[in-house]
Design an enzyme around this catalytic site. Structure first.
Site, PDB file in Angstrom:
ATOM      1  N   ARG A  69       1.050  -1.166   0.015  1.00 58.80           N
ATOM      2  CA  ARG A  69      -0.006   0.047  -0.119  1.00 58.80           C
ATOM      3  C   ARG A  69       0.743   1.242   0.004  1.00 58.80           C
ATOM      4  O   ARG A  69       2.079   1.026   0.308  1.00 58.80           O
ATOM      5  CB  ARG A  69      -1.024   0.074   1.088  1.00 58.80           C
ATOM      6  CG  ARG A  69      -0.087   0.009   2.607  1.00 58.80           C
ATOM      7  CD  ARG A  69      -1.154   0.514   3.689  1.00 58.80           C
ATOM      8  NE  ARG A  69      -0.138   0.354   4.975  1.00 58.80           N
ATOM      9  CZ  ARG A  69       0.642   1.096   5.468  1.00 58.80           C
ATOM     10  NH1 ARG A  69       1.316   2.064   4.859  1.00 58.80           N
ATOM     11  NH2 ARG A  69       1.248   0.768   6.636  1.00 58.80           N
ATOM     12  N   GLY A  70       0.267   2.295  -0.261  1.00 58.58           N
ATOM     13  CA  GLY A  70       0.896   3.635  -0.019  1.00 58.58           C
ATOM     14  C   GLY A  70       1.277   4.183   1.355  1.00 58.58           C
ATOM     15  O   GLY A  70       0.717   3.237   2.310  1.00 58.58           O
ATOM     16  N   GLY A  71       1.928   4.891   1.683  1.00 58.09           N
ATOM     17  CA  GLY A  71       2.242   5.224   3.002  1.00 58.09           C
ATOM     18  C   GLY A  71       3.210   4.846   3.690  1.00 58.09           C
ATOM     19  O   GLY A  71       4.034   3.982   3.085  1.00 58.09           O
ATOM     20  N   THR A  74       2.991   2.360  10.350  1.00 54.15           N
ATOM     21  CA  THR A  74       2.009   2.750  11.121  1.00 54.15           C
ATOM     22  C   THR A  74       1.387   1.521  12.133  1.00 54.15           C
ATOM     23  O   THR A  74       1.922   0.469  11.799  1.00 54.15           O
ATOM     24  CB  THR A  74       0.461   2.980  10.691  1.00 54.15           C
ATOM     25  OG1 THR A  74      -0.083   3.683  11.517  1.00 54.15           O
ATOM     26  CG2 THR A  74      -0.224   1.753   9.855  1.00 54.15           C
ATOM     27  N   TYR A  75       0.723   1.752  13.223  1.00 56.30           N
ATOM     28  CA  TYR A  75       0.732   0.595  14.209  1.00 56.30           C
ATOM     29  C   TYR A  75      -0.928   0.065  13.899  1.00 56.30           C
ATOM     30  O   TYR A  75      -1.768   1.106  13.678  1.00 56.30           O
ATOM     31  CB  TYR A  75       0.783   1.237  15.322  1.00 56.30           C
ATOM     32  CG  TYR A  75       0.067   0.235  16.648  1.00 56.30           C
ATOM     33  CD1 TYR A  75       1.047  -0.889  17.054  1.00 56.30           C
ATOM     34  CD2 TYR A  75      -0.806   0.580  17.405  1.00 56.30           C
ATOM     35  CE1 TYR A  75       0.346  -1.667  17.942  1.00 56.30           C
ATOM     36  CE2 TYR A  75      -1.151  -0.383  18.330  1.00 56.30           C
ATOM     37  CZ  TYR A  75      -0.419  -1.460  18.693  1.00 56.30           C
ATOM     38  OH  TYR A  75      -1.057  -2.220  19.773  1.00 56.30           O
ATOM     39  N   HIS A  76      -1.225  -1.006  14.186  1.00 61.04           N
ATOM     40  CA  HIS A  76      -2.550  -1.663  14.135  1.00 61.04           C
ATOM     41  C   HIS A  76      -2.431  -2.309  15.714  1.00 61.04           C
ATOM     42  O   HIS A  76      -1.408  -3.126  15.767  1.00 61.04           O
ATOM     43  CB  HIS A  76      -2.769  -2.557  13.265  1.00 61.04           C
ATOM     44  CG  HIS A  76      -2.806  -1.831  11.804  1.00 61.04           C
ATOM     45  ND1 HIS A  76      -3.712  -1.006  11.690  1.00 61.04           N
ATOM     46  CD2 HIS A  76      -2.334  -2.202  10.740  1.00 61.04           C
ATOM     47  CE1 HIS A  76      -3.542  -0.484  10.326  1.00 61.04           C
ATOM     48  NE2 HIS A  76      -2.532  -1.202   9.736  1.00 61.04           N
ATOM     49  N   GLY A 143      -3.826   4.495   4.214  1.00 58.35           N
ATOM     50  CA  GLY A 143      -2.851   3.893   3.113  1.00 58.35           C
ATOM     51  C   GLY A 143      -3.819   3.183   2.395  1.00 58.35           C
ATOM     52  O   GLY A 143      -4.233   2.007   2.652  1.00 58.35           O
ATOM     53  N   CYS A 172       4.300   7.247  10.025  1.00 59.19           N
ATOM     54  CA  CYS A 172       3.886   7.609   8.813  1.00 59.19           C
ATOM     55  C   CYS A 172       5.047   8.546   8.188  1.00 59.19           C
ATOM     56  O   CYS A 172       4.537   9.574   7.455  1.00 59.19           O
ATOM     57  CB  CYS A 172       2.551   8.538   8.972  1.00 59.19           C
ATOM     58  SG  CYS A 172       1.177   7.696   9.470  1.00 59.19           S
TER      59      CYS A 172
END
Length: 211
Positions: A69-71, A74-76, A143, A172
């Site tokens: 994906r773009g970006g 990041t955290y999930h 994203g 990010c």
């Protein structure tokens, strides 16, 4: 702009399983075997990152996986609402899908009583795509990927996750970003945190209203 999308509510889904499922969802949409869908779910703790992420921006003490994906990173994790958007953009004509998603999420937060904004990215700056408070704290990340005219991936909205996780890596691609959650914003307002169900409803209604 609203969009007639089918809502699919899921619980906590392992990230690697979600990637496999997403490939199937995209293929189904590309072959017109399924309608436009928004999958709402959460993940166990993990950091995901796009191909342009610098190695030094990644955590050393959290699981991390590169995704298509773009970006950047990041955290999930539990307490965060993840939305995977699988829609055919060809059927709607040219669409700035990221801006539409940002606008919908901003409207959703306003429905819940939280002022929010989208931001333009200055030339040469790391992307500011996402959802922000008026004082420029980031509450939601976006994203996306479009292949064969169909979107995949989507957004991550911080409802009440472990915010300490964001301190373990560069979020990010923005070294100076301050991440915030709806729970923290609600505490500042002296009120309770909206439930997961309330957030899901607000997001879906805002993305589909006017369709």
């Amino acid at each position: 702009m609203g969009w007639p999308i089918k809502r699919v509510d899921l619980g906590e889904v392992d990230y690697h399983q979600a990637l496999a499922d997403m490939r199937t969802w995209v293929e189904e949409r590309q072959q017109n075997l399924a309608e436009d869908r928004l999958f709402l779910l959460s993940h166990p703790p993990i950091v995901t990152y796009g191909a342009r992420t610098k190695p030094e921006d990644l955590p050393v003490d959290l699981p991390a996986v590169q995704v298509d994906r773009g970006g950047f990173a990041t955290y999930h994790g539990p307490g965060q609402l993840v939305g995977y958007l699988v829609v055919d953009v060809k059927a709607r004509g040219p669409v700035d899908i990221v801006r539409w998603l940002e606008t919908g999420l901003v409207e959703a937060l306003e429905r819940l009583g939280f002022p929010a904004v989208r931001r333009e990215t200055p030339k040469g700056h790391s992307s500011l795509a996402g959802v922000w408070t008026p004082d420029h704290r980031k509450v939601g990340s976006i994203g996306m990927r479009i292949r064969g005219g169909v979107t995949s991936h989507g957004f991550a909205l911080n409802v009440d996750p472990d915010m300490a996780a964001f301190h373990h890596f560069t979020v990010c691609g923005l070294a100076d970003v301050t991440m915030v959650s709806l729970a923290e914003l609600a505490a500042e307002q002296g009120r309770g945190t909206p439930t997961d169900a309330e957030v899901r409803d607000a997001v879906f209604e805002s993305l589909t209203s006017g369709s």
